[in-house]
Design an enzyme around this catalytic site. Structure first.
Site, PDB file in Angstrom:
ATOM      1  N   HIS A 804      37.724  38.379  51.834  1.00 28.28           N
ATOM      2  CA  HIS A 804      38.173  37.570  50.688  1.00 28.28           C
ATOM      3  C   HIS A 804      38.823  36.251  51.106  1.00 28.28           C
ATOM      4  O   HIS A 804      39.712  35.732  50.408  1.00 28.28           O
ATOM      5  CB  HIS A 804      39.122  38.362  49.793  1.00 28.28           C
ATOM      6  CG  HIS A 804      39.039  37.944  48.346  1.00 28.28           C
ATOM      7  ND1 HIS A 804      37.853  37.592  47.738  1.00 28.28           N
ATOM      8  CD2 HIS A 804      39.998  37.813  47.376  1.00 28.28           C
ATOM      9  CE1 HIS A 804      38.078  37.267  46.479  1.00 28.28           C
ATOM     10  NE2 HIS A 804      39.369  37.397  46.228  1.00 28.28           N
ATOM     11  N   HIS A 913      45.681  38.863  49.837  1.00 25.18           N
ATOM     12  CA  HIS A 913      44.619  37.919  49.528  1.00 25.18           C
ATOM     13  C   HIS A 913      44.365  36.950  50.690  1.00 25.18           C
ATOM     14  O   HIS A 913      45.290  36.607  51.432  1.00 25.18           O
ATOM     15  CB  HIS A 913      44.981  37.117  48.270  1.00 25.18           C
ATOM     16  CG  HIS A 913      44.154  37.482  47.080  1.00 25.18           C
ATOM     17  ND1 HIS A 913      44.401  38.609  46.335  1.00 25.18           N
ATOM     18  CD2 HIS A 913      43.082  36.891  46.513  1.00 25.18           C
ATOM     19  CE1 HIS A 913      43.521  38.688  45.344  1.00 25.18           C
ATOM     20  NE2 HIS A 913      42.706  37.655  45.433  1.00 25.18           N
ATOM     21  N   SER A1033      49.411  38.731  46.839  1.00 24.20           N
ATOM     22  CA  SER A1033      49.330  37.359  47.355  1.00 24.20           C
ATOM     23  C   SER A1033      50.013  37.259  48.707  1.00 24.20           C
ATOM     24  O   SER A1033      51.064  37.875  48.924  1.00 24.20           O
ATOM     25  CB  SER A1033      49.999  36.402  46.363  1.00 24.20           C
ATOM     26  OG  SER A1033      50.139  35.115  46.942  1.00 24.20           O
ATOM     27  N   GLU A1222      37.842  43.836  43.205  1.00 23.13           N
ATOM     28  CA  GLU A1222      39.236  43.724  43.619  1.00 23.13           C
ATOM     29  C   GLU A1222      40.088  44.602  42.704  1.00 23.13           C
ATOM     30  O   GLU A1222      40.366  44.241  41.555  1.00 23.13           O
ATOM     31  CB  GLU A1222      39.687  42.265  43.543  1.00 23.13           C
ATOM     32  CG  GLU A1222      38.837  41.311  44.372  1.00 23.13           C
ATOM     33  CD  GLU A1222      39.251  39.856  44.182  1.00 23.13           C
ATOM     34  OE1 GLU A1222      40.411  39.530  44.488  1.00 23.13           O
ATOM     35  OE2 GLU A1222      38.416  39.059  43.697  1.00 23.13           O
ATOM     36  N   TYR A1265      37.451  41.835  39.140  1.00 20.73           N
ATOM     37  CA  TYR A1265      38.680  42.631  39.233  1.00 20.73           C
ATOM     38  C   TYR A1265      38.582  43.956  38.488  1.00 20.73           C
ATOM     39  O   TYR A1265      37.749  44.134  37.589  1.00 20.73           O
ATOM     40  CB  TYR A1265      39.854  41.827  38.700  1.00 20.73           C
ATOM     41  CG  TYR A1265      40.294  40.734  39.655  1.00 20.73           C
ATOM     42  CD1 TYR A1265      41.430  40.881  40.424  1.00 20.73           C
ATOM     43  CD2 TYR A1265      39.537  39.571  39.815  1.00 20.73           C
ATOM     44  CE1 TYR A1265      41.831  39.896  41.313  1.00 20.73           C
ATOM     45  CE2 TYR A1265      39.926  38.582  40.701  1.00 20.73           C
ATOM     46  CZ  TYR A1265      41.071  38.754  41.454  1.00 20.73           C
ATOM     47  OH  TYR A1265      41.459  37.784  42.339  1.00 20.73           O
TER      48      TYR A1265
END
EC number: 3.5.1.23
Length: 1462
Positions: A804, A913, A1033, A1222, A1265
């Site tokens: 990713h 991520h 994140s 995801e 997602y």
């Protein structure tokens, strides 16, 4: 005085004067003279003496007697007689005596033109063609007028010396002197042009001849046969008869090669009848014996031989050769034995034929017997016999005898060395061949064409690409007629193909002026090997369009491409071509056709073809065994394997073993497996076994050893470069149209592991440095694997996952919504990923060896935070209380340990991520996970080297030894102790050399990482895989407003109602490169900790289950509030308004915001232009307001996927859940828990609470997602991007539970509906590179901005240099580098050693144009000098490739001025 006695010595004689005089003195001493004889140089010759010596010369039988007579004539002073001079010279030409001939010529006071012609002829006969041309030039200088006999001799010299330019000049001279119609000269011109491959010029000369005799016609026939144009040769033969010229024996013998080329038995019979009718001499019938044999009809050869009324040595030799060539080696040796028993004195042809037969049988005893016969007979071994003996011993595995024979050759010249190298190369001893090649150079022998053509296959055999390139460079440097020699060009193409360097092969192929069918076949085979089946078929069609005659090798190369494409129609067409061209009985074609049908799934067709009447070999049987095994018929595979052994009495070979093992494994046939195991053990004891075969057998034996010893697994890891176009292509991830690639931060790779258990089950997991997996990529990789390995690797057991990163080139997915910002499909992006995945799996497969796997877990607390905490908080409080953090902090690591080599790699799963690099970055980068992988691979590599030197264990290394990110090559270069002033002076002597072309690809840089691989040791591979990353994140400092510096709004991630200013901040803020390094280093450090402490060993089966599910309208069973089951449905894909708002890692544009569950009237109007969702879809997706109804948008083709793959891989107590999207933190936790419960409940004790379940996100396909139902209600970015509605997670859990049940019950999973293959529907709007140019007065690679003069830098500084460059899309330099930092060697202060390349974190390659449509471009290299850099003199070097106006690509390089690092 000397000039008077030897006037022409000083003109053209190539010998030193003292050598010349010694030779002449030697001639005088060859004959003893009476004391009364006085040597009188000027004595007149009487008629009686002249007559006597003329008759004496006529009776001369060999060179030795000729030299004695010559010595007598010199002693008597008679050699100056013109008639005797001419006679002597003619005889020297017959016996190849150039030195003696030169003595006569130089002693002649006034040589006539006849004498000049004779001397040129002598040089030709002695293969001294350049000396012949020099002599002709000297003849003209001395004003000797050439006659019509001169030019044929000189033309032959031009041909022999490959001097076409001189040939053209001679042609002009012939016309100028009025000899243009002379038949003798014209025939010489025809012969020359044909041998150079210019048959059109030859035909033009032929057509202009006023009278054409049979010699001229024969020359044309021979010429067309030589260049491989059999149709024209036959056409000339027919024309010859039509005009009344009667063909002679030479005509037929010249035509025979064309008939061989066509493999036409019909033509053989026609010519046979013609020869009988005309009553040709024995030589023609001997030729027919050979012709029939080469066309595959050895029975006809034998019939001709039996009917011969008279037989000579050639007849017997031809028959022996006929049997040898067609695999009847036993019969060939029987004939040899008969001749030997009858005490027939065998000639060279018969002996060579017998030796070839012994070689084919690998019968070294018979070969020794023939050798002993030669010794007993006292036969002197000429080069052909010696070469054949050497080849026989080499192929039979006795290298010592081969070398002994070679060493016994007195004064081994180039021919002997070439013979030895060729023998070793063809005897499958490539390493020894290359060693002899080096030794040959050490004794100052320059390789010739034969040597080059022999040694290049050895380079290919062991993938010695660097040496192959060096040989290529040598050939170019010494100008060996490369533009004319097809054999060398073909060998180079084949070498590059087999070394996997296909871009080089293509470039060289297109630059070759002359190509034959073998050259084309090399390209066809190359495309097939690289998986470019469409290109192979295109090349085939091109071959047909240029009228090139196909041979059996062409068809054999094409059929695998049909299998790769599953193109049964194309396969049928090729099969039809084989029948039409008469190859239906060709063994190789039959085997390839059977293989094609089997791999296309038409096992019935393969069966029928196999059952037809043709002579089968081991390959035929092995192909059928593999076909049955691949098509799910293991019983038939075992049956035919047993038939081969028992009925046909063929012993299994390496391929047989590898092919039958999967069948026995499928049948769980342990006893039979032990039988196979004994075969393997026996084969391993064979001294003649090749090294790579030995490795394969060891690997194969490992399967059955594991069965017997209950050893854990076979493990193999691989890695390959997948860096895509570093220019002009939009990056995948942020959907930001302005984020276009313009350079490289560090390279991207595909990393794979394969694990096989003792039952033969195996799984493949591939981790990509890419944004996500692609359904189309997965489909095409599986097609290539099927073509290569059959059903060994398939959709069930292969998983391909992405890390990713948002800094990789896009355009490689197949659905419209993921291709909008990349201007459609980008074939270059797609191809490099597919190629890289395939090559990484191939490497892993070839590295399969017995080993163990360990698992370890640990928390990593500071590498990820939840970017949508408001959505997470909507999950039930009771559920949230079970977890300490709102993101998963656990890293799960697998450690792979080879039974012999120790640790060979790690794969770990951890969610964060790939967004440390921002939406404005334009450099290709693997982001934090790619960086972590680089750091760990370099750490292991360097610490292992250090541990080797220190004789300590690698596993004992402590964490304090990794206080810094490892530098790849710092340990390679010792500290330089020169003082600063001396270094500055030294650097000042190396100014930028300017740009220069890289000669024929040899200057393309080599990756430093490649040079650090340890011989025989598998490279360490480390992959940092993605998990349930949806809301995690890496920007761990949190989200802040850029304008105020205050935290963003908690619920909507806005700043004063706008989302554009809300950005997450990484730990290195504001430096995104530093944030990437820190998050990568944190993962790397945790991985090292887990690696060093891993102790739990995986034990148990390898299993897998896979299915495709249509998520667009899937019924889902839900537990209702009253305990009853309710049924809900998923929806066709749709994206909500909050999708356009983006995230705090990369906010969107306009006035969209996260948490929007209403939508905006204006954007709804815009949406309706594309597609208005109906009421059912709106209700199904509630509370998501639909912005794009992608699941129901079908123009020009599907915008979003409906059918998705889900998969479970099991390795002992490790279970990997492969999901195509995801999952958020809580969604992933629910899925893991549900599957774990299902496995424990249904596993009958096989699974317990100690199992490890991980999620591999973004695997096999991509569908955005998946949130929990509660998170979906909040409609932040993740909920708005959950395509299939609120019950998407429940659908996944339901379908994964089905897979878990199938796994525990031992039942197969339903395959489900197949996803579409949309490759042929793809649209690309990305314009191609038109042309690259540089400003006037500059070249590619010249400096635009050099480093400062006499510059000195400290560690921590940045060095920058810019070069005039070209678009990186011209050549991706896969496994190469655009940028290199080179250090001056301390040993000689001349050599530049690569120290860093564009795969290093500290070196950045940036590319750009002055303006968007400019043909000019520049490359900027930025080196951030690390604290552990070694002091010394450095420079920056750039490599690139430019596109010319007509589309050809040429490579270049340039270097900066040198500078000092202190």
């Amino acid at each position: 005085m000397l000039m008077t006695l030897y006037p022409r010595y000083f003109g053209t004689n190539p010998l030193p004067m003292h050598t010349y005089l010694c030779i002449r003195h030697g001639f005088l001493r060859r004959f003893s003279f009476p004391a009364t004889v006085k040597i009188a140089i000027d004595k007149p010759v009487s008629c009686s003496e002249q007559y006597y010596y003329t008759n004496l010369l006529s009776s001369c039988k060999n060179l030795s007697s000729l030299k004695q007579i010559h010595g007598r004539l010199i002693a008597l002073g008679l050699e100056s007689d013109h008639s005797l001079e001419a006679k002597l010279l003619n005889l020297y030409s017959v016996y190849h005596g150039s030195v003696g001939g030169r003595l006569i010529f130089d002693f002649s006071k006034t040589p006539t033109v006849i004498l000049w012609n004779s001397m040129i002829k002598v040089y030709n006969k002695s293969n001294l063609y350049r000396e012949a041309l020099v002599l002709y030039t000297d003849m003209l200088k001395q004003a000797i007028e050439p006659d019509n006999y001169t030019f044929p001799f000189v033309l032959k010299a031009c041909t022999g010396s490959l001097c076409l330019e001189m040939g053209f000049s001679l042609h002009g001279e012939v016309v100028k002197r009025g000899f243009g119609l002379d038949g003798y000269i014209c025939t010489g011109l025809i012969d020359m042009y044909c041998k150079f491959g210019y048959t059109e010029f030859a035909r033009e000369v032929f057509n202009k001849m006023s009278e054409r005799d049979v010699v001229a016609w024969n020359a044309m026939i021979s010429g067309y046969s030589q260049v491989g144009d059999p149709k024209e040769a036959l056409k000339v033969f027919r024309e010859m008869q039509m005009v009344g010229i009667e063909a002679n024996s030479v005509s037929l013998l010249n035509l025979f090669p064309s008939v061989c080329w066509l493999s036409s038995l019909v033509l053989c019979k026609c010519l046979h009848c013609f020869a009988i009718k005309r009553e040709f001499e024995l030589s023609v019938f001997n030729g027919l014996i050979d012709l029939y044999a080469k066309c595959g009809n050895v029975e006809a050869s034998r019939r001709i031989f039996d009917r011969l009324l008279k037989r000579d040595d050639v007849s017997w030799g031809s028959l022996i050769s006929a049997y040898s060539q067609n695999g009847y080696s036993v019969e060939a040796l029987e004939i040899f034995g008969v001749l030997k028993r009858d005490k027939v004195r065998l000639n060279q042809v018969q002996i060579v034929g017998a030796l070839l037969a012994a070689t084919d049988l690998r019968d070294i005893e018979k070969g020794k017997e023939i050798h002993d016969y030669l010794i007993q007979r006292g036969t002197s071994l000429d080069i052909e016999v010696s070469t054949t003996l050497i080849t026989m011993y080499a192929k039979c595995g006795n290298l010592n005898l081969a070398k002994e024979l070679f060493n016994g050759i007195e004064n081994g010249d180039l021919v002997a060395w070439s013979a030895m190298i060729s023998a070793l190369a063809h005897g499958e001893h490539p390493n020894e061949a290359l060693q002899f090649f080096r030794e040959m150079q050490n004794v100052n022998l320059k390789p010739n064409r034969v040597t080059i053509v022999s040694v290049l296959p050895s380079c290919a055999e062991i993938s010695a690409l660097k040496l192959g390139k060096s040989i290529h460079g040598y050939v170019m440097k010494v100008d060996m007629g490369m533009g004319l020699d097809v054999s060398i060009g073909t060998a180079l193409v084949a070498m590059y193909v087999k070394c996997g360097c296909f871009s080089h092969a293509k470039l060289w192929f297109h630059e070759m002026p002359c190509k034959d069918v073998v050259t084309w076949n090399a390209m066809v085979n190359g495309y097939a090997q690289m998986g470019h089946a469409h290109k192979a078929m295109e090349t085939f069609r091109h071959m047909q369009s240029v009228g090139l005659k196909l041979d059996s090798s062409t068809l054999v190369g094409l059929l695998p491409s049909c299998a790769l494409l599953k193109a049964i129609n194309n396969g049928n067409c090729i099969h039809g071509h084989a029948i039409k061209l008469g190859f239906e009985s060709d063994l190789h074609v039959m085997n390839a056709t059977i293989d094609m049908y089997a791999k296309c799934g038409c096992i019935g067709h393969a069966e029928k073809l196999f059952e037809t009447e043709f002579v089968k070999d081991e390959i035929s049987w092995n192909t059928m065994i593999a076909g049955y095994a691949q098509n799910g018929r293991p019983k038939d595979a075992v049956s035919i394997f047993c038939w081969m052994r028992e009925k046909e009495e063929l012993q299994p070979n390496l391929v047989s073993i590898v092919n039958i093992i999967p069948a026995y494994a499928q049948l769980a046939a342990l006893n039979e497996g032990k039988t196979i195991h004994s075969y393997i053990k026996n084969m391993l004891t064979m001294s003649s076994l090749r090294k790579n075969a030995h490795s394969v057998l060891l690997s194969t034996a490992g399967i059955w050893d594991a069965l017997i010893r209950d050893s854990p697994y076979l493990i193999g890891l691989g890695s390959y470069d997948i860096t895509g176009p570093a220019a002009d292509v939009n990056m995948m991830g942020y959907a930001n149209t302005e984020q276009v690639a313009s350079g490289v931060h560090f390279r991207l790779r595909a990393r794979s592991f394969i694990v096989a258990d003792s039952g033969g089950n195996r799984v493949v997991f591939v981790n990509l440095d890419a944004c996500m997996a692609s359904q189309l990529v997965t489909i095409k990789v599986l097609e290539r694997l099927k073509a290569r390995y059959g059903n060994l690797y398939n959709v069930q057991n292969v998983a391909i996952s992405g890390i990713h990163t948002h800094a990789g080139p896009g355009g490689y997915l197949q659905y419209v919504v993921y291709l909008v910002t990349s201007l459609g499909f980008v074939r270059q992006s797609f191809d490099v990923i597919v190629d890289g995945i395939e090559k990484s799996i191939i490497e892993a497969h070839e590295n399969l060896r017995p080993g163990s796997i360990f698992v370890n877990k640990g928390d990593l607390l500071d590498a990820g935070i939840n970017r949508s905490p408001s959505a997470y908080l909507n999950n039930p409080a009771e559920e949230r209380k079970k977890y300490k953090y709102n993101v998963d902090k656990e890293m799960t690591l697998l450690k792979f340990v080879d039974a012999e080599w120790g640790p060979v790699g790690t794969f770990n799963w951890f969610p964060t991520h790939g967004t440390s690099m921002s939406r404005t970055n334009s450099l290709i980068s693997g982001d934090n996970k790619g960086a972590a992988a680089r750091f760990m691979e370099d750490w292991y590599e360097q610490n292992q080297k250090r541990a080797q030197r220190m004789h300590s264990s690698l596993l004992g290394l402590s964490l304090n030894q990794i206080s810094e990110i490892p530098r790849r090559v710092s340990w390679m270069i010792s500290d330089q102790n020169a003082n600063h002033k001396e270094l500055i002076e030294l650097a000042g002597s190396f100014q930028s050399p300017g740009g220069r072309p890289v000669t024929k690809l040899l200057g393309v840089s080599q990756r430093i990482r490649n040079s650090l691989k340890m011989s025989g040791h598998p490279s360490f591979v480390s992959a940092f895989c993605q998990s349930n990353v949806g809301d995690v994140s890496p920007n761990v400092l949190g989200a802040f407003c850029n304008d105020t510096g205050l935290p963003c709004d908690f619920n909507h991630s806005t700043c004063n109602g706008k989302n554009e200013l809300c950005y997450g901040r990484g730990p290195g803020y504001p430096d995104e490169f530093e944030s990437t390094r820190i998050i990568g280093e944190r993962q790397f450090r945790k991985a090292v900790d887990l690696f060093n402490t891993a102790s739990e060993q995986l034990k148990g089966k390898v299993e897998y289950r896979h299915t495709y599910v249509d998520f667009s309208k899937l019924e889902v069973s839900l537990s209702g509030g009253n305990g009853k089951q309710e049924v809900a449905k998923t929806c066709p894909a749709a994206m909500g308004f909050a999708f356009a708002a983006g995230t705090t890692d990369g906010p969107g544009a306009f006035d969209f915001k996260q948490g929007d569950d209403k939508g905006n009237p204006f954007w709804k109007l815009v949406r309706n232009v594309l597609k208005t969702p109906d009421k059912e879809q709106v209700d199904c997706q509630q509370p998501k307001p639909i912005l794009l109804d992608t699941g129901e948008m079908k123009r020009p083709y599907d915008w979003a996927p409906s059918i998705l793959p889900i998969q479970i891989l099991r390795i002992g107590q490790m279970v990997i859940l492969c999901v195509p999207g995801e999952f958020t933190t809580m969604a992933g936790r629910r899925l893991r828990d549900a599957v774990k419960t299902a496995l424990i409940n249904g596993g009958n004790g096989v699974f317990d609470g100690n199992m490890h379940v991980v999620i591999a996100g973004l695997t096999n396909s991509y569908s955005q997602y998946v949130t929990t139902l509660e998170e979906y209600q909040i409609q932040r970015y993740e909920g708005a991007s959950t395509l299939y509605g609120p019950h998407t997670l429940s659908a996944y859990i339901q379908e994964f539970n089905k897979l878990a049940t199938a796994l525990t019950s031992g039942h197969p999973a339903s395959p489900g509906p197949q996803p579409p293959d949309l490759l042929n529907k793809q649209i690309s709007l990305l314009p191609p590179v038109v042309v690259d140019m540089t400003p006037p007065g500059t070249s590619f690679g010249d400096m635009d901005t050099d480093v400062p003069k006499n510059a000195s830098f400290k560690r921590g500084d940045k060095v920058v240099a810019s070069f005039w460059s070209a678009c990186p899309r011209n050549d991706l330099l896969t496994e190469g580098s655009f940028a290199v930092v080179e250090k001056l060697s301390e040993t000689d202060n001349k050599t530049w050693v690569p120290s860093y390349d564009d795969d290093d974190f500290c070196l950045r390659f940036k590319w750009g144009r002055p303006s968007r449509f400019s043909t000019h471009s520049y490359a900027t290299l930025e080196w951030y000098i690390r604290q552990n850099a070694v002091p010394g003199v450095y420079r920056l070097t750039h490599y690139g490739a430019a596109k010319r106006i007509f589309g050809s690509i040429h490579h270049f390089t340039g270097s900066s001025s040198a500078f000092v690092v202190v």
